[in-house]
Design a protein around this motif. Structure first.
Motif, PDB file in Angstrom:
ATOM      1  N   PRO A 105     -12.986  -7.381  32.409  1.00 32.87           N
ATOM      2  CA  PRO A 105     -12.069  -7.657  31.295  1.00 32.87           C
ATOM      3  C   PRO A 105     -12.108  -6.650  30.154  1.00 32.87           C
ATOM      4  O   PRO A 105     -11.225  -6.666  29.307  1.00 32.87           O
ATOM      5  CB  PRO A 105     -12.527  -9.034  30.808  1.00 32.87           C
ATOM      6  CG  PRO A 105     -13.955  -9.127  31.187  1.00 32.87           C
ATOM      7  CD  PRO A 105     -14.075  -8.389  32.479  1.00 32.87           C
ATOM      8  N   TYR A 106     -13.126  -5.775  30.109  1.00 33.07           N
ATOM      9  CA  TYR A 106     -13.216  -4.788  29.047  1.00 33.07           C
ATOM     10  C   TYR A 106     -13.117  -3.398  29.673  1.00 33.07           C
ATOM     11  O   TYR A 106     -13.947  -3.025  30.509  1.00 33.07           O
ATOM     12  CB  TYR A 106     -14.509  -4.948  28.257  1.00 33.07           C
ATOM     13  CG  TYR A 106     -14.758  -6.380  27.831  1.00 33.07           C
ATOM     14  CD1 TYR A 106     -13.751  -7.130  27.220  1.00 33.07           C
ATOM     15  CD2 TYR A 106     -15.979  -7.004  28.073  1.00 33.07           C
ATOM     16  CE1 TYR A 106     -13.951  -8.451  26.856  1.00 33.07           C
ATOM     17  CE2 TYR A 106     -16.197  -8.321  27.710  1.00 33.07           C
ATOM     18  CZ  TYR A 106     -15.179  -9.050  27.103  1.00 33.07           C
ATOM     19  OH  TYR A 106     -15.377 -10.355  26.754  1.00 33.07           O
ATOM     20  N   ILE A 107     -12.104  -2.645  29.252  1.00 32.41           N
ATOM     21  CA  ILE A 107     -11.819  -1.356  29.870  1.00 32.41           C
ATOM     22  C   ILE A 107     -12.027  -0.260  28.835  1.00 32.41           C
ATOM     23  O   ILE A 107     -11.306  -0.179  27.841  1.00 32.41           O
ATOM     24  CB  ILE A 107     -10.382  -1.313  30.406  1.00 32.41           C
ATOM     25  CG1 ILE A 107     -10.171  -2.430  31.440  1.00 32.41           C
ATOM     26  CG2 ILE A 107     -10.077   0.052  31.017  1.00 32.41           C
ATOM     27  CD1 ILE A 107      -8.742  -2.539  31.931  1.00 32.41           C
ATOM     28  N   SER A 108     -13.000   0.595  29.094  1.00 32.44           N
ATOM     29  CA  SER A 108     -13.361   1.650  28.162  1.00 32.44           C
ATOM     30  C   SER A 108     -12.838   2.987  28.690  1.00 32.44           C
ATOM     31  O   SER A 108     -13.199   3.406  29.795  1.00 32.44           O
ATOM     32  CB  SER A 108     -14.888   1.694  27.998  1.00 32.44           C
ATOM     33  OG  SER A 108     -15.252   2.365  26.819  1.00 32.44           O
ATOM     34  N   ILE A 127     -20.031  -6.282  21.771  1.00 29.74           N
ATOM     35  CA  ILE A 127     -19.045  -6.356  20.684  1.00 29.74           C
ATOM     36  C   ILE A 127     -17.799  -7.110  21.130  1.00 29.74           C
ATOM     37  O   ILE A 127     -17.287  -7.979  20.415  1.00 29.74           O
ATOM     38  CB  ILE A 127     -18.673  -4.943  20.195  1.00 29.74           C
ATOM     39  CG1 ILE A 127     -19.890  -4.261  19.550  1.00 29.74           C
ATOM     40  CG2 ILE A 127     -17.523  -5.008  19.192  1.00 29.74           C
ATOM     41  CD1 ILE A 127     -19.695  -2.775  19.303  1.00 29.74           C
ATOM     42  N   MET A 128     -17.313  -6.810  22.308  1.00 30.73           N
ATOM     43  CA  MET A 128     -16.093  -7.459  22.792  1.00 30.73           C
ATOM     44  C   MET A 128     -16.323  -8.947  23.081  1.00 30.73           C
ATOM     45  O   MET A 128     -15.438  -9.783  22.840  1.00 30.73           O
ATOM     46  CB  MET A 128     -15.574  -6.747  24.035  1.00 30.73           C
ATOM     47  CG  MET A 128     -15.139  -5.312  23.800  1.00 30.73           C
ATOM     48  SD  MET A 128     -13.743  -5.121  22.668  1.00 30.73           S
ATOM     49  CE  MET A 128     -12.368  -5.550  23.747  1.00 30.73           C
ATOM     50  N   GLU A 129     -17.483  -9.298  23.591  1.00 32.72           N
ATOM     51  CA  GLU A 129     -17.797 -10.706  23.863  1.00 32.72           C
ATOM     52  C   GLU A 129     -17.887 -11.523  22.580  1.00 32.72           C
ATOM     53  O   GLU A 129     -17.440 -12.665  22.524  1.00 32.72           O
ATOM     54  CB  GLU A 129     -19.126 -10.798  24.628  1.00 32.72           C
ATOM     55  CG  GLU A 129     -19.040 -10.461  26.093  1.00 32.72           C
ATOM     56  CD  GLU A 129     -18.489 -11.611  26.923  1.00 32.72           C
ATOM     57  OE1 GLU A 129     -19.175 -12.634  27.049  1.00 32.72           O
ATOM     58  OE2 GLU A 129     -17.361 -11.475  27.439  1.00 32.72           O
ATOM     59  N   LYS A 130     -18.454 -10.927  21.536  1.00 35.16           N
ATOM     60  CA  LYS A 130     -18.682 -11.655  20.289  1.00 35.16           C
ATOM     61  C   LYS A 130     -17.438 -11.716  19.405  1.00 35.16           C
ATOM     62  O   LYS A 130     -17.396 -12.498  18.452  1.00 35.16           O
ATOM     63  CB  LYS A 130     -19.824 -11.001  19.508  1.00 35.16           C
ATOM     64  CG  LYS A 130     -21.183 -11.132  20.184  1.00 35.16           C
ATOM     65  CD  LYS A 130     -22.249 -10.364  19.423  1.00 35.16           C
ATOM     66  CE  LYS A 130     -23.602 -10.441  20.129  1.00 35.16           C
ATOM     67  NZ  LYS A 130     -24.634  -9.622  19.419  1.00 35.16           N
ATOM     68  N   ASN A 131     -16.440 -10.883  19.697  1.00 40.61           N
ATOM     69  CA  ASN A 131     -15.243 -10.814  18.851  1.00 40.61           C
ATOM     70  C   ASN A 131     -13.987 -10.949  19.707  1.00 40.61           C
ATOM     71  O   ASN A 131     -13.329  -9.952  20.021  1.00 40.61           O
ATOM     72  CB  ASN A 131     -15.227  -9.480  18.089  1.00 40.61           C
ATOM     73  CG  ASN A 131     -16.416  -9.308  17.163  1.00 40.61           C
ATOM     74  OD1 ASN A 131     -16.415  -9.769  16.035  1.00 40.61           O
ATOM     75  ND2 ASN A 131     -17.447  -8.637  17.662  1.00 40.61           N
ATOM     76  N   PRO A 132     -13.629 -12.165  20.086  1.00 39.44           N
ATOM     77  CA  PRO A 132     -12.511 -12.364  21.021  1.00 39.44           C
ATOM     78  C   PRO A 132     -11.148 -11.969  20.480  1.00 39.44           C
ATOM     79  O   PRO A 132     -10.185 -11.903  21.242  1.00 39.44           O
ATOM     80  CB  PRO A 132     -12.570 -13.863  21.314  1.00 39.44           C
ATOM     81  CG  PRO A 132     -13.277 -14.456  20.149  1.00 39.44           C
ATOM     82  CD  PRO A 132     -14.292 -13.442  19.735  1.00 39.44           C
ATOM     83  N   ILE A 136      -8.412  -3.713  20.675  1.00 41.24           N
ATOM     84  CA  ILE A 136      -8.931  -2.377  20.943  1.00 41.24           C
ATOM     85  C   ILE A 136     -10.124  -2.107  20.046  1.00 41.24           C
ATOM     86  O   ILE A 136     -10.093  -2.366  18.839  1.00 41.24           O
ATOM     87  CB  ILE A 136      -7.856  -1.295  20.732  1.00 41.24           C
ATOM     88  CG1 ILE A 136      -6.759  -1.421  21.795  1.00 41.24           C
ATOM     89  CG2 ILE A 136      -8.460   0.102  20.776  1.00 41.24           C
ATOM     90  CD1 ILE A 136      -5.666  -0.377  21.684  1.00 41.24           C
ATOM     91  N   LEU A 137     -11.172  -1.576  20.654  1.00 42.86           N
ATOM     92  CA  LEU A 137     -12.409  -1.219  19.961  1.00 42.86           C
ATOM     93  C   LEU A 137     -12.568   0.289  19.997  1.00 42.86           C
ATOM     94  O   LEU A 137     -12.434   0.918  21.049  1.00 42.86           O
ATOM     95  CB  LEU A 137     -13.595  -1.892  20.656  1.00 42.86           C
ATOM     96  CG  LEU A 137     -15.006  -1.414  20.286  1.00 42.86           C
ATOM     97  CD1 LEU A 137     -15.340  -1.775  18.835  1.00 42.86           C
ATOM     98  CD2 LEU A 137     -16.035  -2.020  21.246  1.00 42.86           C
ATOM     99  N   GLY A 138     -12.859   0.902  18.852  1.00 41.94           N
ATOM    100  CA  GLY A 138     -13.051   2.350  18.781  1.00 41.94           C
ATOM    101  C   GLY A 138     -14.434   2.708  18.302  1.00 41.94           C
ATOM    102  O   GLY A 138     -15.103   1.927  17.615  1.00 41.94           O
ATOM    103  N   GLY A 139     -14.872   3.902  18.681  1.00 42.21           N
ATOM    104  CA  GLY A 139     -16.177   4.394  18.268  1.00 42.21           C
ATOM    105  C   GLY A 139     -16.069   5.672  17.461  1.00 42.21           C
ATOM    106  O   GLY A 139     -15.005   6.024  16.947  1.00 42.21           O
ATOM    107  N   LEU A 183     -10.258  -1.297  25.633  1.00 41.50           N
ATOM    108  CA  LEU A 183      -9.113  -2.205  25.640  1.00 41.50           C
ATOM    109  C   LEU A 183      -9.488  -3.525  26.279  1.00 41.50           C
ATOM    110  O   LEU A 183     -10.144  -3.562  27.314  1.00 41.50           O
ATOM    111  CB  LEU A 183      -7.976  -1.543  26.429  1.00 41.50           C
ATOM    112  CG  LEU A 183      -6.737  -2.381  26.756  1.00 41.50           C
ATOM    113  CD1 LEU A 183      -5.951  -2.695  25.485  1.00 41.50           C
ATOM    114  CD2 LEU A 183      -5.848  -1.628  27.748  1.00 41.50           C
ATOM    115  N   ARG A 184      -9.070  -4.622  25.651  1.00 37.93           N
ATOM    116  CA  ARG A 184      -9.226  -5.944  26.263  1.00 37.93           C
ATOM    117  C   ARG A 184      -8.137  -6.096  27.321  1.00 37.93           C
ATOM    118  O   ARG A 184      -6.947  -6.064  27.004  1.00 37.93           O
ATOM    119  CB  ARG A 184      -9.121  -7.044  25.207  1.00 37.93           C
ATOM    120  CG  ARG A 184      -9.413  -8.448  25.746  1.00 37.93           C
ATOM    121  CD  ARG A 184      -9.341  -9.478  24.631  1.00 37.93           C
ATOM    122  NE  ARG A 184     -10.330  -9.217  23.595  1.00 37.93           N
ATOM    123  CZ  ARG A 184     -11.606  -9.632  23.629  1.00 37.93           C
ATOM    124  NH1 ARG A 184     -12.018 -10.359  24.650  1.00 37.93           N
ATOM    125  NH2 ARG A 184     -12.435  -9.343  22.650  1.00 37.93           N
TER     126      ARG A 184
END
Length: 356
Positions: A105-108, A127-132, A136-139, A183-184
């Motif tokens: 479910p989480y595609i980096s 991070i993705m599990e704790k913040n539903p 999109i997550l960026g670094g 990406l979720r």
């Protein structure tokens, strides 16, 4: 802003814990000389027992031995690596090819010149599990130079997907750069299932087209998802000498300028108030705004012409606004149709009807 879509993602995640994990997608074009080191860093990942992950390399119409080199240089027998060949050029096309094959479910998305830290997989998952609500997550990218760092680089590092993307870790309202973003998948599935199509195609081979990453970020924001930045999610971004020249930077910003008319349309649907929205969606007002911006940028451009020094912001500002104006003129006749298609898009109207 509605959280119903995000809530459903969370429920789905809870119900399918056995499928939880991270998919790494590396989209490549003629990457035989770069992919080996990318895979070396990925193979050094330290992950807790039970955390599943996979690597998908998408060979996007390469003319070299990218696929073969990737297969020859993966040494993790406990983590599957799959190589896919996508003959149609375009970053967004390559990414869709990878997403279709993703198991988790989480595609980096890791670029073919990104070297991620050894806790990347674990950090992304946590991070993705704790913040539903995150779509999109960026670094944070750090530049590694083949030669010497140009004196102008720090000012324009964001154009190279380098540097912080927010003042601190947390939610951000600015589009995240595509290098190293996660990406979720359920957020993507929602867009795809409801007819979302990119207006931008992303980079094709060596052509400096752009905008696809920002378009996806803004579309997900309009669907109620969050953009999130984490400064501890780090990677090194290799900077070859051929990209470290001023003409390349100017071309980058010209490309960014061409994305402005469409990205500003997406932004016009955000919460700026009805009056501002009407102003932002009038094509003649868009033209007028860009003409005034060009006039405003003239003194800086004249200063550059007198100086001709690489790194001069006057050249960048003028070329960016000029490209935006030229693009706005080129799509002037199609602008009402583009606006109407966005306003009535199924993926967007469903979100509006779900507002609580």
């Amino acid at each position: 802003m509605s959280t119903s879509l995000c809530d459903s993602d969370y429920k789905q995640s809870v119900q399918t814990k056995e499928l939880s994990g991270v998919t790494i997608i590396v989209c490549c074009y003629n990457s035989e000389n770069r992919i080996k080191k990318v895979l070396e860093y990925l193979s050094n990942q330290i992950t807790p027992i039970g955390l599943k992950w996979e690597v998908i390399v998408v060979d996007n119409a390469s003319k070299d031995k990218t696929s073969a080199v990737a297969l020859e240089n993966w040494n993790r027998t406990d983590v599957p690596l799959k190589v896919l060949y996508e003959p149609e050029p375009g970053l967004s096309i390559a990414r869709r090819t990878g997403i279709k094959e993703a198991s988790f479910p989480y595609i980096s998305f890791i670029d073919d010149d990104n070297w991620v830290n050894n806790t990347w997989i674990k950090s992304v998952f946590d991070i993705m599990e704790k913040n539903p609500q995150i779509g999109i997550l960026g670094g944070k990218g750090t530049a590694v130079f083949e030669g010497e760092k140009p004196v102008w680089f720090d000012r324009y590092q964001r154009a190279f997907a380098v540097g912080p993307q927010n003042s601190q870790s947390g939610r951000t309202f600015k589009p995240l750069y595509g290098a190293g973003f996660t990406l979720r998948k359920s957020a993507w599935d929602y867009l795809h299932d409801n007819g979302f199509e990119f207006i931008f195609s992303g980079r094709k081979g060596s052509l400096l087209t752009s905008g696809e990453d920002s378009e996806l970020c803004l579309a997900l924001v309009l669907c109620g998802y969050h953009l999130y930045y984490n400064e501890d999610l780090t990677f090194e971004h290799y900077m070859p000498n051929q990209r470290m020249n001023w003409d390349y930077v100017v071309k980058l910003y010209q490309s960014f300028g061409r994305t402005w008319p469409i990205l500003s349309l997406y932004k016009s649907f955000m919460d700026f108030g009805q009056k501002n929205r009407i102003i932002m969606q009038r094509r003649w007002l868009r033209i007028l705004f860009l003409l005034l911006l060009q006039l405003k940028k003239w003194p800086g451009y004249v200063a550059y012409l007198l100086d001709k020094k690489p790194g001069h912001p006057g050249q960048i500002g003028f070329n960016y606004s000029k490209s935006a104006l030229v693009e706005m003129i080129s799509i002037f006749d199609d602008y009402p149709t583009i606006l109407d298609n966005l306003r009535h898009a199924k993926w967007f109207t469903h979100r509006k009807s779900a507002k609580s």
